[in-house]
Design an enzyme around this catalytic site. Structure first.
Site, mmCIF file in Angstrom:
data_model
loop_
_atom_site.group_PDB
_atom_site.id
_atom_site.type_symbol
_atom_site.label_atom_id
_atom_site.label_comp_id
_atom_site.label_asym_id
_atom_site.label_seq_id
_atom_site.Cartn_x
_atom_site.Cartn_y
_atom_site.Cartn_z
ATOM 1 N N GLY A 130 0.873 -1.042 -0.055
ATOM 2 C CA GLY A 130 -0.058 -0.039 0.083
ATOM 3 C C GLY A 130 0.782 1.166 0.017
ATOM 4 N N GLY A 131 2.079 1.181 -0.538
ATOM 5 C CA GLY A 131 2.757 2.204 -0.696
ATOM 6 C C GLY A 131 3.337 3.182 0.848
ATOM 7 N N SER A 216 4.555 -5.631 -2.603
ATOM 8 C CA SER A 216 4.832 -3.938 -2.898
ATOM 9 C C SER A 216 5.464 -3.399 -1.568
ATOM 10 C CB SER A 216 3.373 -3.390 -3.061
ATOM 11 O OG SER A 216 3.492 -2.106 -3.767
#
Length: 534
Positions: A130-131, A216
């Site tokens: 989720g960055g 991610s």
């Protein structure tokens, strides 16, 4: 040492007998802070949700490294997920099962196999993506039940996000006994790994066989925890799905840059002291930090969690010396991420390449050719994906294979999206041009496959092919968690990448097969390596 092992064995045997089920009775385990009561899923897997692994980071603990969780008396129910971290929820594919959002978010979840065993089991700790601005351990696609059915004690972990997890400031640095500030989200993950060392045996897990994994920002976190001297001795293996903390992918700032970023934000919100900043209500702080240009979410080289950049640590061979399995998806982002709003034709593509690489545009067009629309779509997708996250993951693998004697395994996930179920089709806005068909596997699409959780995503009409790829990927991951090697019965042979030259990789798709990295792909990454100077 032997007496300690014997003591541990008998302790766990007692705990497992305490948590054994009598008909109608819910399972209980005793951890360092007290007794937990979990649930039994239909599969027989035991789940324990919403377990606090650190004190709630509220008030004066906002922007402090996580503190030990408080003890509780009696039996604490661990039936529901804890609060999800403060975030704006910018990604439409995230479906949280937690009930609400709060700064009080430092909880983890455990799924343990149904059958008690005298032998302690391998452990998986999964960090969500989720960055660093979104995500939660309650998401169905991360659910640990199916991994637990493979004989693995599985955890998902929450950590602070955005300004709550990555705010650095000179005053915070001065107040820190470690002389650094800003990496609170990463320190939360580290605290969870310490919690695992102290408590996972109560769930039947082996603290000496802990694999960390993530996708991610979760994968980036795996690379960070491998690099950090705080965590590198707490893990036995690592799995990365798309991303490493290596430029240009969420690489850490210098401490000075991070502190300046924090000072600018403090000035913007007119807070002239840490106490004033800590008095801002969480929802207001989230809103203010989410305004365009207000705050840059980034880790930093603080001299404590990171003595230097992760790339430098891996280059020096100072990272965790453990087996690594990592890779990325075949179309992480679409061609529009490079072409912006321009149509994918040769003229527009050449124009963008020339803008981005004014001195090397001819070399780029050889590596990423675009002589017709189909070629432009393919090359622009590859270039955008490489610049976004593929190169950093490749560099991580490349550094680890060169400075570690441990096996390194690389994959490419290529299974394309199946059809949408009725009602979930993506409609093109009226009056806009129909885009070129999207081919390949987009960013984050492999998560449901890897964790065996296709059922958690209601959008797609999953096919037998999807279920087969998921079974293969889940088994590869489970084998790696258990042994440090993904190979197993009825699976295509997967070789480690080797010490030099082009890497071997496992193409997880239809069909799943082992391949050698093409010369073109290899040359692309060597070119980008010179651009990013990692």
């Amino acid at each position: 040492m032997k007496s300690r092992q014997i003591l541990t064995f008998f302790t766990i045997t007692i705990l497992l007998s305490i948590s054994s089920l009598v008909k109608g009775q819910l399972p209980q385990v005793k951890v360092k802070n007290g007794i937990l009561e979990g649930k039994v899923e239909k599969s027989g897997v035991r789940s324990y949700k919403g377990i606090p692994f650190a004190k709630a980071p509220l008030g004066s603990l906002r922007w402090e490294e996580p503190q030990p969780a408080e003890n509780w008396s009696g039996v604490r129910q661990a039936h529901e997920f804890g609060h999800n971290p403060m975030q704006g929820k910018p990604f439409g594919d995230m479906r949280f099962r937690s009930s609400d959002m709060s700064e009080d978010c430092l909880y983890l979840n455990v799924w343990s196999p149904a059958n008690s065993s005298e032998k302690l089991l391998p452990v998986l700790v999964y960090f969500y993506g989720g960055g660093y601005v979104a995500g939660d351990g309650s998401e169905g696609r991360y659910d640990g039940e199916n991994m637990a059915r493979k004989g693995i004690v599985t955890l998902t972990v929450n950590y602070r996000l955005g300004v709550f997890g990555f705010f650095a400031h000179p005053d915070l640095t001065k107040a820190s006994k470690h002389g650094g500030s800003g990496n609170y989200g990463l320190l939360d993950q580290h605290a969870a790994l310490k919690w695992v060392q102290e408590n996972i045996a109560a769930f039947g897990g082996d603290p000496s066989r802990v694999t960390i994994a993530g996708e991610s920002a979760g994968s980036i976190s795996v690379s960070a925890q491998m690099a950090s001297p705080l965590s590198k001795n707490l893990i036995a293996a690592a799995i990365g799905e798309s991303g490493a903390m290596i430029h240009p992918t969420l690489a850490p700032l210098s401490q000075q840059q991070a502190e300046q970023n924090g000072e600018r934000f403090a000035a913007k919100v007119k807070a002239n002291s840490l106490s004033a900043l800590r008095e801002i209500p969480a929802n207001d702080l989230l809103r203010l930090s989410s305004e365009a240009g207000a705050f840059k979410t980034s880790a930093n080289v603080d001299g404590y969690f990171f003595p230097k950049t992760p790339a430098a640590i891996f280059a020096a061979g100072e990272q965790a010396q453990v087996p690594l399995l990592a890779g990325w998806n075949s179309a992480e982002v679409p061609y529009g991420a490079f072409l912006w709003a321009e149509n994918p034709n040769p003229e527009n593509y050449k124009k963008r390449v020339t803008q981005e690489y004014p001195e090397q545009w001819q070399q780029v067009l050889k590596l990423y050719p675009g002589n017709n629309v189909a070629e432009v779509v393919e090359s622009a997708t590859a270039l955008a994906s490489d610049r976004f996250i593929n190169y950093s993951t490749w560099k991580w693998l490349d550094l680890h294979r060169k400075t570690s004697k441990q096996p390194v395994y690389r994959y490419l996930f290529s299974k394309e999206q199946p059809p949408f179920k009725p009602g979930f089709e993506k409609k093109q806005p009226v009056g806009t041009e129909q885009p070129a068909p999207f081919k390949g596997a987009p960013h984050a699409f492999e998560i449901e496959y890897a964790m065996g959780n296709l059922h958690s995503n209601p959008e797609y009409a999953w096919t037998p092919e999807d279920k087969k790829v998921s079974s293969v990927m889940l088994n590869y991951f489970a084998n790696f968690i258990k042994t440090g090697n993904p190979n197993g019965k009825d699976l295509p042979t997967w070789d480690a990448v080797g010490i030099a030259g082009q890497m071997m990789l496992m193409n997880l798709g239809v069909p799943t097969k082992q391949e050698k990295e093409t010369n073109l792909t290899h040359q692309r990454y060597l070119f980008l390596d010179k651009q990013y100077l990692n």
